[in-house]
Design a protein around this motif. Structure first.
Motif, PDB file in Angstrom:
ATOM      1  N   TYR A 134      16.197 -21.790 -67.734  1.00 47.70           N
ATOM      2  CA  TYR A 134      15.884 -22.784 -66.142  1.00 47.70           C
ATOM      3  C   TYR A 134      15.955 -22.159 -64.958  1.00 47.70           C
ATOM      4  O   TYR A 134      15.403 -21.796 -64.580  1.00 47.70           O
ATOM      5  CB  TYR A 134      16.904 -24.129 -66.331  1.00 47.70           C
ATOM      6  CG  TYR A 134      17.038 -25.368 -65.606  1.00 47.70           C
ATOM      7  CD1 TYR A 134      16.304 -26.064 -65.384  1.00 47.70           C
ATOM      8  CD2 TYR A 134      17.792 -24.624 -63.889  1.00 47.70           C
ATOM      9  CE1 TYR A 134      15.929 -26.931 -63.945  1.00 47.70           C
ATOM     10  CE2 TYR A 134      17.684 -24.916 -63.535  1.00 47.70           C
ATOM     11  CZ  TYR A 134      16.574 -26.835 -63.238  1.00 47.70           C
ATOM     12  OH  TYR A 134      16.757 -27.419 -61.736  1.00 47.70           O
ATOM     13  N   GLY A 135      17.756 -20.991 -65.730  1.00 44.26           N
ATOM     14  CA  GLY A 135      17.614 -19.533 -63.867  1.00 44.26           C
ATOM     15  C   GLY A 135      16.777 -19.051 -64.058  1.00 44.26           C
ATOM     16  O   GLY A 135      16.684 -19.116 -62.761  1.00 44.26           O
ATOM     17  N   GLU A 136      16.213 -18.536 -64.844  1.00 46.42           N
ATOM     18  CA  GLU A 136      15.173 -17.914 -64.771  1.00 46.42           C
ATOM     19  C   GLU A 136      13.694 -18.218 -63.915  1.00 46.42           C
ATOM     20  O   GLU A 136      13.330 -17.671 -63.567  1.00 46.42           O
ATOM     21  CB  GLU A 136      14.750 -17.416 -65.952  1.00 46.42           C
ATOM     22  CG  GLU A 136      13.702 -16.032 -65.785  1.00 46.42           C
ATOM     23  CD  GLU A 136      13.785 -14.821 -65.391  1.00 46.42           C
ATOM     24  OE1 GLU A 136      12.800 -13.753 -65.618  1.00 46.42           O
ATOM     25  OE2 GLU A 136      15.131 -14.694 -64.829  1.00 46.42           O
ATOM     26  N   PHE A 137      13.649 -19.582 -64.674  1.00 51.08           N
ATOM     27  CA  PHE A 137      12.858 -20.404 -63.444  1.00 51.08           C
ATOM     28  C   PHE A 137      12.802 -20.285 -62.205  1.00 51.08           C
ATOM     29  O   PHE A 137      12.011 -20.469 -61.340  1.00 51.08           O
ATOM     30  CB  PHE A 137      12.584 -21.325 -63.948  1.00 51.08           C
ATOM     31  CG  PHE A 137      11.123 -22.495 -63.862  1.00 51.08           C
ATOM     32  CD1 PHE A 137       9.979 -22.466 -64.181  1.00 51.08           C
ATOM     33  CD2 PHE A 137      11.444 -23.191 -62.507  1.00 51.08           C
ATOM     34  CE1 PHE A 137       8.794 -23.190 -63.346  1.00 51.08           C
ATOM     35  CE2 PHE A 137      10.599 -23.928 -61.816  1.00 51.08           C
ATOM     36  CZ  PHE A 137       8.966 -23.861 -62.257  1.00 51.08           C
ATOM     37  N   GLY A 165       8.118 -31.724 -74.755  1.00 49.11           N
ATOM     38  CA  GLY A 165       7.290 -31.960 -74.539  1.00 49.11           C
ATOM     39  C   GLY A 165       6.174 -31.433 -73.082  1.00 49.11           C
ATOM     40  O   GLY A 165       5.805 -30.627 -72.324  1.00 49.11           O
ATOM     41  N   GLY A 166       7.352 -32.652 -72.240  1.00 46.00           N
ATOM     42  CA  GLY A 166       7.250 -32.604 -70.970  1.00 46.00           C
ATOM     43  C   GLY A 166       8.140 -31.288 -70.023  1.00 46.00           C
ATOM     44  O   GLY A 166       7.612 -30.945 -69.181  1.00 46.00           O
ATOM     45  N   VAL A 167       9.156 -31.055 -71.050  1.00 48.61           N
ATOM     46  CA  VAL A 167       9.884 -30.202 -69.927  1.00 48.61           C
ATOM     47  C   VAL A 167       9.330 -28.536 -70.521  1.00 48.61           C
ATOM     48  O   VAL A 167       9.214 -27.365 -69.643  1.00 48.61           O
ATOM     49  CB  VAL A 167      11.134 -29.760 -70.835  1.00 48.61           C
ATOM     50  CG1 VAL A 167      11.335 -29.038 -72.029  1.00 48.61           C
ATOM     51  CG2 VAL A 167      12.083 -28.773 -69.367  1.00 48.61           C
ATOM     52  N   ARG A 168       8.239 -28.662 -71.582  1.00 47.67           N
ATOM     53  CA  ARG A 168       7.666 -27.359 -72.032  1.00 47.67           C
ATOM     54  C   ARG A 168       6.527 -27.276 -70.664  1.00 47.67           C
ATOM     55  O   ARG A 168       6.045 -26.076 -70.133  1.00 47.67           O
ATOM     56  CB  ARG A 168       6.733 -27.793 -73.180  1.00 47.67           C
ATOM     57  CG  ARG A 168       5.908 -26.874 -73.109  1.00 47.67           C
ATOM     58  CD  ARG A 168       5.146 -26.668 -75.081  1.00 47.67           C
ATOM     59  NE  ARG A 168       4.162 -25.647 -74.773  1.00 47.67           N
ATOM     60  CZ  ARG A 168       2.906 -26.528 -75.347  1.00 47.67           C
ATOM     61  NH1 ARG A 168       1.806 -27.280 -74.157  1.00 47.67           N
ATOM     62  NH2 ARG A 168       1.780 -25.229 -75.759  1.00 47.67           N
ATOM     63  N   GLN A 169       5.506 -28.172 -70.586  1.00 48.21           N
ATOM     64  CA  GLN A 169       4.561 -28.453 -69.513  1.00 48.21           C
ATOM     65  C   GLN A 169       4.530 -27.600 -67.706  1.00 48.21           C
ATOM     66  O   GLN A 169       4.767 -27.691 -67.247  1.00 48.21           O
ATOM     67  CB  GLN A 169       4.130 -29.705 -69.249  1.00 48.21           C
ATOM     68  CG  GLN A 169       3.359 -30.242 -70.523  1.00 48.21           C
ATOM     69  CD  GLN A 169       1.892 -29.191 -70.229  1.00 48.21           C
ATOM     70  OE1 GLN A 169       1.851 -28.834 -69.520  1.00 48.21           O
ATOM     71  NE2 GLN A 169       1.651 -28.888 -71.643  1.00 48.21           N
ATOM     72  N   ALA A 170       6.312 -27.939 -67.692  1.00 42.22           N
ATOM     73  CA  ALA A 170       7.447 -28.304 -66.410  1.00 42.22           C
ATOM     74  C   ALA A 170       7.418 -26.440 -66.058  1.00 42.22           C
ATOM     75  O   ALA A 170       7.067 -26.351 -65.200  1.00 42.22           O
ATOM     76  CB  ALA A 170       8.632 -28.960 -66.128  1.00 42.22           C
ATOM     77  N   PHE A 171       7.377 -26.228 -67.477  1.00 47.39           N
ATOM     78  CA  PHE A 171       7.994 -24.455 -67.166  1.00 47.39           C
ATOM     79  C   PHE A 171       6.722 -23.917 -66.670  1.00 47.39           C
ATOM     80  O   PHE A 171       6.806 -22.799 -66.514  1.00 47.39           O
ATOM     81  CB  PHE A 171       8.792 -24.508 -69.026  1.00 47.39           C
ATOM     82  CG  PHE A 171       9.802 -23.805 -68.638  1.00 47.39           C
ATOM     83  CD1 PHE A 171      10.557 -22.993 -68.467  1.00 47.39           C
ATOM     84  CD2 PHE A 171      10.815 -24.880 -68.722  1.00 47.39           C
ATOM     85  CE1 PHE A 171      12.122 -22.485 -68.020  1.00 47.39           C
ATOM     86  CE2 PHE A 171      12.159 -24.754 -68.953  1.00 47.39           C
ATOM     87  CZ  PHE A 171      12.518 -23.385 -68.353  1.00 47.39           C
ATOM     88  N   ALA A 214       4.614 -24.721 -64.038  1.00 51.50           N
ATOM     89  CA  ALA A 214       4.648 -24.824 -62.982  1.00 51.50           C
ATOM     90  C   ALA A 214       4.321 -23.450 -62.001  1.00 51.50           C
ATOM     91  O   ALA A 214       3.115 -23.077 -61.369  1.00 51.50           O
ATOM     92  CB  ALA A 214       5.036 -25.060 -62.179  1.00 51.50           C
ATOM     93  N   VAL A 215       5.310 -23.005 -62.683  1.00 49.52           N
ATOM     94  CA  VAL A 215       5.541 -21.483 -61.606  1.00 49.52           C
ATOM     95  C   VAL A 215       4.184 -20.045 -62.364  1.00 49.52           C
ATOM     96  O   VAL A 215       3.781 -20.030 -60.794  1.00 49.52           O
ATOM     97  CB  VAL A 215       6.319 -20.807 -62.002  1.00 49.52           C
ATOM     98  CG1 VAL A 215       7.195 -20.341 -63.161  1.00 49.52           C
ATOM     99  CG2 VAL A 215       7.186 -20.053 -60.447  1.00 49.52           C
ATOM    100  N   ARG A 216       3.925 -20.276 -63.366  1.00 52.10           N
ATOM    101  CA  ARG A 216       3.419 -19.529 -63.687  1.00 52.10           C
ATOM    102  C   ARG A 216       1.220 -19.818 -63.068  1.00 52.10           C
ATOM    103  O   ARG A 216       0.991 -18.886 -62.950  1.00 52.10           O
ATOM    104  CB  ARG A 216       2.583 -19.346 -65.408  1.00 52.10           C
ATOM    105  CG  ARG A 216       1.711 -18.136 -65.116  1.00 52.10           C
ATOM    106  CD  ARG A 216       1.634 -18.662 -66.847  1.00 52.10           C
ATOM    107  NE  ARG A 216       1.193 -20.071 -67.777  1.00 52.10           N
ATOM    108  CZ  ARG A 216       0.053 -20.597 -67.650  1.00 52.10           C
ATOM    109  NH1 ARG A 216      -1.549 -20.331 -66.768  1.00 52.10           N
ATOM    110  NH2 ARG A 216       0.026 -21.632 -68.483  1.00 52.10           N
ATOM    111  N   ARG A 217       1.463 -21.349 -63.120  1.00 57.98           N
ATOM    112  CA  ARG A 217      -0.144 -21.444 -62.420  1.00 57.98           C
ATOM    113  C   ARG A 217      -0.207 -20.998 -60.998  1.00 57.98           C
ATOM    114  O   ARG A 217      -0.890 -20.869 -60.365  1.00 57.98           O
ATOM    115  CB  ARG A 217       0.094 -23.132 -62.878  1.00 57.98           C
ATOM    116  CG  ARG A 217      -0.338 -23.584 -64.297  1.00 57.98           C
ATOM    117  CD  ARG A 217      -0.195 -25.035 -64.922  1.00 57.98           C
ATOM    118  NE  ARG A 217      -0.422 -24.945 -65.864  1.00 57.98           N
ATOM    119  CZ  ARG A 217      -0.288 -26.386 -66.749  1.00 57.98           C
ATOM    120  NH1 ARG A 217      -0.016 -27.396 -66.185  1.00 57.98           N
ATOM    121  NH2 ARG A 217      -1.352 -26.335 -68.155  1.00 57.98           N
ATOM    122  N   ALA A 218       1.399 -21.374 -60.157  1.00 57.61           N
ATOM    123  CA  ALA A 218       0.805 -20.981 -59.176  1.00 57.61           C
ATOM    124  C   ALA A 218       0.980 -19.477 -58.417  1.00 57.61           C
ATOM    125  O   ALA A 218       0.364 -19.715 -57.486  1.00 57.61           O
ATOM    126  CB  ALA A 218       2.540 -22.118 -58.049  1.00 57.61           C
TER     127      ALA A 218
END
Length: 204
Positions: A53-56, A116-122, A124-128
């Motif tokens: 989480y901190g790395e994200f 499954g939700g937290v996997r998708q949330a992670f 977000a930054v790669r897609r951006a």
């Protein structure tokens, strides 16, 4: 009656008692050793999740500081390439952690949706980064950001709480659970999963 005959029965009784006590003590010790081992594994997993989480957040903030030009990251020469590498590494580590959870715990439908939700949330930054745009979670009230925080908190609680049952899932159940966690439906439902956490908290 010989001395052996007179002492034999008491000695046998003592031996049986001591042997039984040793067996009981050994089983109890083994039981608590397993509990401690499982607890240590849970705490290690919780620490790993919090690190990710901190790395994200670190990658997100670093990337946003680099995106004044709004250019997609398409080659290693791009200044944001390191951010892309770190983001994908974090996603991979999350995937491995979720596979571990699916193999070690019997999960409820709600827990599957949270994971499954937290996997998708992670993602977000790669897609951006791939789009060359900042991750525009500029306020704590932005819905995806608020959802991510709710999901991350729920996962931390799950990892920090002993399983309801010591029963481990079978290989078939673990595989089915992992497929559910990684199902594409979470791409459009992960914010709803976070909303479910909030509703549950208000009703409790």
């Amino acid at each position: 009656m010989s001395i052996f005959e007179s002492l034999g029965v008491p000695l046998l009784t003592v031996a049986v008692t001591l042997g039984g006590g040793w067996l009981v003590t050994t089983r109890v010790t083994d039981h608590w050793d397993r509990i401690k081992k499982n607890r240590d594994m849970d705490l290690t997993a919780a620490g790993e999740f919090q690190r990710l989480y901190g790395e994200f957040v670190a990658v997100w903030k670093t990337w946003n500081a680099l995106t004044s030009g709004h250019t997609p990251v398409t080659s290693p020469e791009h200044p944001g390439w390191a951010c892309l590498e770190r983001a994908t590494a974090a996603e991979g580590a999350i995937e491995a952690l979720l596979a571990k959870l699916a193999a070690e715990r019997v999960l409820t439908r709600e827990e599957v949706d949270v994971l499954g939700g937290v996997r998708q949330a992670f993602k977000a930054v790669r897609r951006a980064i791939q789009q060359g745009e900042p991750l525009d979670w500029w306020s704590s009230e932005i819905q995806p950001y608020a959802a991510f925080k709710s999901l991350a908190s729920a996962v931390s609680v799950l990892l920090g709480t002993a399983p309801r049952s010591r029963r481990r899932p079978t290989a078939a159940v673990a595989a089915r659970t992992f497929r559910e966690i990684t199902h594409n439906r979470h791409e459009v439902q992960w914010i709803e999963a976070a909303d479910g956490i909030s509703l549950g908290a208000r009703s409790s």
